[in-house]
Design an enzyme around this catalytic site. Structure first.
Site, PDB file in Angstrom:
ATOM      1  N   GLY A 240       4.633   4.846   5.385  1.00  0.00           N
ATOM      2  CA  GLY A 240       3.854   3.575   5.063  1.00  0.00           C
ATOM      3  C   GLY A 240       3.022   3.176   6.510  1.00  0.00           C
ATOM      4  N   SER A 241       2.969   1.890   6.772  1.00  0.00           N
ATOM      5  CA  SER A 241       2.052   1.486   7.478  1.00  0.00           C
ATOM      6  C   SER A 241       2.489   1.933   8.996  1.00  0.00           C
ATOM      7  CB  SER A 241       2.070  -0.025   7.693  1.00  0.00           C
ATOM      8  OG  SER A 241       1.521  -0.478   6.479  1.00  0.00           O
TER       9      SER A 241
END
Length: 605
Positions: A316-317
């Site tokens: 993810g981020s």
């Protein structure tokens, strides 16, 4: 006139003169003669001697080699003494694993001189069992009842002092882990044959096992060993210990913080990694739930793998800073580049939006720093679109996508990444990669990649083994680690770290702030991939990566929590507090002074 013939009877009656008759041999008299008897004795003796000579020839000449070998085999005994495995200690010399003598207690009721109830009452406090339960065991048979195993020497001595007939203690060696669950995911365990089955006990079997050659000893007539034939140094062993880079104190803090968040958000599991960015040494590698290696047989086999190494997830981020570094290093963007964040876009017919689009909408023109600060998915897609696809793919492969990191623990999994053809032909693949989805890696790989940003751009090898050291701390052997491999320039990593610092001071990572210290970080909240394709509707993985101190980066701290529950479960609320607790412990243990130029936002808090 002729005389008539004589009758037959008259003919038979005719007798020869005595002198002309044949003599009858008296055999009985002959046998009884002394000469004959002597002859028989002589023949028997000669025959017996001949047979003895033949047998002697067979034994001394024909079968001599075989008989000599058999005699030596019966006189000699080959012994391989039990030599304990080497101890495992942490960086502060705290013992994590050692061999110790233990005892198994057997009862033989038929030999008791007291009642079973009396014996049970004496044993109950020592064995920590109810007397009634012990009586039930004693009623099972008249002999050979196992009451307890793995008793310590102290308890065994107490049982011996009872002077109770019918109790038998058998000694054996056992691998003991005094810290129990603390470092089980790293240490692993050994089986009944003293062979490593998981963790370092498996991967470092050759370093931990002391080898001994069989020793040849001579028996005496009664079967006992001749003491003067025992070679010198028969039981001498080295004092080398396998020292790790782990810090048990920090490991304990990490597990406590992790367990608190896992329980609070009803999560499936979690892991924490602390890496020294200079050389890749790991100070902490903790997971929950774990197991007690002293009683490994009580746990399911899925507990024995360290999922920080063996299980893949989409970062993810937390992968966004690495994409920014690639864009800066290739010259595709500049630190002050500005992008337009619509909040929601379409790529190849697929919708992409920011996690907070429903509440914040589009943010308009934002900088690279703000893209990380707000964790903008749309902004990152625009950044990646500035990189030539073939160049972007080459750089991702350079970071080791779909490869292992080479840690000195077993069962490490390699990441999963799209083929070059698919990546170059599919715009949506590149877009999802921009915000850390569509590919997978292990938590340890993510820690390694962020160490590249922290140490000035070099890829180091994560490891937990420091080496073999003697009791005085002198090294005997140390691992030959690969040389750090340059990836990014120092200018690029400093720019990215500066951007990541705003994530903690102003953005989604505020919950990781520590007054007086400059901390860089990045939150991550990713949908959890479904093995059958697509993503689960409500399952997610939250994570946070912290780097500090920013002015002289030394540590990377990664926390990943799998499947937290609740509408407020994000990287900022679930994982970031864990990293904060670990960094606070690091500050105390390593005596890290406050940052000389702490940001105003951090100081104000």
């Amino acid at each position: 006139m002729a005389s008539p013939p004589r009758s037959l009877s008259s003919q038979r009656a005719r007798r020869l003169p005595v002198s002309n008759r044949p003599r009858r041999v008296d055999r009985t008299a002959f046998i009884e003669l002394p000469t004959f008897r002597l002859l028989l004795v002589w023949v028997a003796l000669v025959g017996g001697c001949g047979l003895l000579l033949l047998n002697l020839f067979r034994l001394q000449i024909v079968q001599a080699p075989q008989l000599q070998a058999r005699a030596q085999e019966q006189q000699m005994v080959y012994m391989r003494p039990f030599i304990p495995r080497r101890q495992i200690i942490d960086r502060t010399d705290t013992v994590l694993a050692l061999d110790r003598p233990v005892y198994t207690l057997f009862a033989h009721p038929k030999l008791f001189k007291e009642s079973k109830q009396a014996i049970a009452e004496k044993l109950a406090p020592l064995l920590r069992q109810a007397a009634a339960d012990l009586v039930k065991k004693l009623d099972q048979a008249e002999t050979g009842i196992r009451l307890e195993y793995s008793l310590s020497e102290t308890v065994a001595d107490q049982i011996t002092n009872l002077r109770a007939d019918g109790l038998e203690l058998l000694q054996s060696q056992q691998r003991f882990y005094p810290q129990h669950e603390l470092a089980a995911d790293v240490l692993g365990y050994v089986n009944d044959d003293h062979k490593g089955q998981a963790g370092l006990e498996l991967s470092q079997q050759k370093l931990l096992e002391r080898l001994s050659n069989p020793v040849k000893l001579r028996r005496m007539g009664d079967g006992s060993l001749m003491p003067d034939q025992v070679p010198g140094g028969f039981l001498n062993v080295d004092d080398w210990q396998l020292q790790l880079t782990l810090d048990s104190r920090l490991q304990r803090v990490a597990i406590a913080a992790l367990q608190q968040q896992v329980k609070k958000f009803s999560a499936k599991r979690g892991t924490v990694i602390v890496m020294d960015v200079r050389d890749g040494s790991l100070l902490t590698l903790a997971s929950t739930p774990s197991y007690d290696p002293n009683q490994y047989f009580k746990y399911s086999v899925d507990r024995f793998k360290n999922w920080a190494l063996s299980d893949l997830y989409e970062p993810g981020s937390t992968f966004k800073p690495l994409n920014v570094a690639i864009a800066l290093e290739t010259g595709s963007v500049k630190p002050d580049s500005v992008f337009y964040d619509e909040g929601q876009i379409q790529v190849g017919g697929w919708p992409i939006q920011n996690f907070d689009y429903s509440t914040s909408g589009g943010r308009g023109s934002i900088t690279l720093t703000q893209i990380l600060e707000y964790s903008s998915n749309v902004g990152m897609v625009h950044v990646v679109q500035q990189i030539k696809p073939s160049v972007y793919y080459t750089w991702l492969k350079r970071l080791g996508m779909s490869e292992v990191v080479g840690i000195d623990l077993p069962s490490e999994a390699s990441g999963q990444f799209k083929t070059r053809k698919v990546f170059l032909e599919s715009a949506i693949e590149r877009a999802t990669t921009a915000f850390g989805q569509g590919f997978s890696l292990t938590p340890i790989h993510l820690a390694q990649l962020h160490a590249v940003l922290a140490n000035g751009g070099k890829l180091v090898t994560p490891h937990v083994v420091k080496g073999l050291f003697d009791s005085k701390g002198q090294p005997y052997w140390q691992p030959n680690l690969p040389m750090p491999r340059p990836i990014f320039s120092k200018a690029t990593t400093q720019s990215v770290l500066s951007m990541m610092e705003t994530v903690v001071s102003k953005g989604t990572g505020k919950s990781a702030q520590i007054p007086g210290y400059r901390i860089a970080g990045k939150t991550g909240t990713a949908q959890k991939a479904n093995p059958n394709g697509g993503y689960f509707d409500h399952a997610k993985i939250t994570s946070f990566v912290g780097i500090f101190p920013v002015e002289a980066p030394r540590y990377v701290v990664v926390a990943v929590v799998d499947e937290p529950k609740g509408g407020d479960a994000f990287g900022s609320t679930v994982a970031a507090p864990v990293v904060k607790s670990v960094m606070e412990a690091l500050i105390s243990l390593e005596k890290i002074p406050p940052s000389t130029l702490a940001s105003e936002e951090t100081m104000g808090r």
